[in-house]
Design a protein around this motif. Structure first.
Motif, PDB file in Angstrom:
ATOM      1  N   THR A  54       0.854  -1.186   0.000  1.00 37.84           N
ATOM      2  CA  THR A  54       0.000   0.000   0.000  1.00 37.84           C
ATOM      3  C   THR A  54       0.891   1.237   0.000  1.00 37.84           C
ATOM      4  O   THR A  54       1.778   1.365   0.844  1.00 37.84           O
ATOM      5  CB  THR A  54      -0.910   0.032   1.252  1.00 37.84           C
ATOM      6  N   GLU A  56       0.820   5.235   0.301  1.00 35.45           N
ATOM      7  CA  GLU A  56      -0.091   6.305   0.714  1.00 35.45           C
ATOM      8  C   GLU A  56       0.484   7.670   0.385  1.00 35.45           C
ATOM      9  O   GLU A  56       1.615   7.985   0.757  1.00 35.45           O
ATOM     10  CB  GLU A  56      -0.352   6.191   2.219  1.00 35.45           C
ATOM     11  N   GLY A 104      -8.752   8.606  -3.388  1.00 38.82           N
ATOM     12  CA  GLY A 104      -9.317   7.316  -3.765  1.00 38.82           C
ATOM     13  C   GLY A 104      -8.231   6.260  -3.763  1.00 38.82           C
ATOM     14  O   GLY A 104      -7.089   6.524  -3.374  1.00 38.82           O
ATOM     15  N   THR A 105      -8.583   5.070  -4.192  1.00 30.74           N
ATOM     16  CA  THR A 105      -7.630   3.966  -4.257  1.00 30.74           C
ATOM     17  C   THR A 105      -7.430   3.570  -5.712  1.00 30.74           C
ATOM     18  O   THR A 105      -8.400   3.386  -6.450  1.00 30.74           O
ATOM     19  CB  THR A 105      -8.134   2.764  -3.435  1.00 30.74           C
ATOM     20  N   TYR A 106      -6.193   3.511  -6.123  1.00 31.33           N
ATOM     21  CA  TYR A 106      -5.847   3.206  -7.509  1.00 31.33           C
ATOM     22  C   TYR A 106      -5.001   1.944  -7.532  1.00 31.33           C
ATOM     23  O   TYR A 106      -4.100   1.773  -6.705  1.00 31.33           O
ATOM     24  CB  TYR A 106      -5.055   4.377  -8.122  1.00 31.33           C
ATOM     25  N   GLU A 107      -5.275   1.092  -8.499  1.00 29.44           N
ATOM     26  CA  GLU A 107      -4.536  -0.164  -8.562  1.00 29.44           C
ATOM     27  C   GLU A 107      -3.178   0.010  -9.225  1.00 29.44           C
ATOM     28  O   GLU A 107      -3.048   0.652 -10.263  1.00 29.44           O
ATOM     29  CB  GLU A 107      -5.355  -1.195  -9.338  1.00 29.44           C
ATOM     30  N   ALA A 124      -1.656  -1.140  -3.979  1.00 27.07           N
ATOM     31  CA  ALA A 124      -2.672  -0.084  -4.011  1.00 27.07           C
ATOM     32  C   ALA A 124      -2.042   1.278  -3.769  1.00 27.07           C
ATOM     33  O   ALA A 124      -1.203   1.427  -2.869  1.00 27.07           O
ATOM     34  CB  ALA A 124      -3.738  -0.367  -2.969  1.00 27.07           C
ATOM     35  N   LEU A 125      -2.419   2.221  -4.579  1.00 28.77           N
ATOM     36  CA  LEU A 125      -2.041   3.619  -4.337  1.00 28.77           C
ATOM     37  C   LEU A 125      -3.245   4.261  -3.657  1.00 28.77           C
ATOM     38  O   LEU A 125      -4.330   4.319  -4.238  1.00 28.77           O
ATOM     39  CB  LEU A 125      -1.749   4.328  -5.667  1.00 28.77           C
ATOM     40  N   VAL A 126      -3.047   4.687  -2.406  1.00 27.69           N
ATOM     41  CA  VAL A 126      -4.155   5.283  -1.671  1.00 27.69           C
ATOM     42  C   VAL A 126      -3.898   6.784  -1.555  1.00 27.69           C
ATOM     43  O   VAL A 126      -2.900   7.213  -0.975  1.00 27.69           O
ATOM     44  CB  VAL A 126      -4.301   4.640  -0.268  1.00 27.69           C
ATOM     45  N   SER A 128      -5.105  10.323  -0.179  1.00 29.53           N
ATOM     46  CA  SER A 128      -6.021  10.957   0.781  1.00 29.53           C
ATOM     47  C   SER A 128      -6.182  12.434   0.438  1.00 29.53           C
ATOM     48  O   SER A 128      -5.329  13.020  -0.229  1.00 29.53           O
ATOM     49  CB  SER A 128      -5.503  10.766   2.210  1.00 29.53           C
TER      50      SER A 128
END
Ligand SMILES: [Cu+2]
Length: 132
Positions: A54, A56, A104-107, A124-126, A128
């Motif tokens: 992940t 962030e 959002g969350t990007y794959e 996952a690229l999260v 905020s």
């Protein structure tokens, strides 16, 4: 009311509305935004995962992913952002740069076939929102 006078009244209303809008915008700035930052995140690609899994970041940041392979050839891709690079074997650092998009969350996926688990090689690229 003459046509001319009507136009003048409309103009005044428009100016007042514009001024109100500007004032509101100015108030919002300190509370909701912080300056965007340049961030570099190191990622290792290894059959069949990315580490960390992940990533962030904050909306608007200038993000650089510094990716190395821990074994064979891999790839790193974020389809939604249209960024993709091959990650060669041998530990060469490959960089992928982009501006962090809307929250959002990007794959993140592997874009070079690397074996049986290739299709499951994802992270996952999260992103905020700013100012939190
Ligand atoms: Cu792969």
């Amino acid at each position: 009311m003459s046509v001319r006078r009507g136009a003048a009244v409309l103009m005044c209303v428009a100016m007042v509305l514009a001024a109100l809008g500007a004032a509101r915008g100015a108030e919002r700035t300190p509370a909701e935004t912080r300056p965007s930052q340049a961030v570099t995140i190191e990622i290792t690609a290894k059959r069949f995962a990315f580490l960390p899994a992940t990533v962030e970041v904050v909306e608007g940041d200038q993000v650089t992913l510094a990716v190395t392979s821990g074994d064979g050839t891999h790839g790193i891709e974020i389809k939604t952002l249209k960024v993709k690079k091959e990650v060669p074997r041998g530990g060469t650092v490959v960089t992928l740069s982009f501006t962090a998009p809307a929250p959002g969350t990007y794959e993140i996926n592997c874009s070079e076939y690397c074996g049986r688990g290739h299709n499951d090689m994802k992270a996952a690229l999260v992103v905020s929102p700013r100012g939190q």
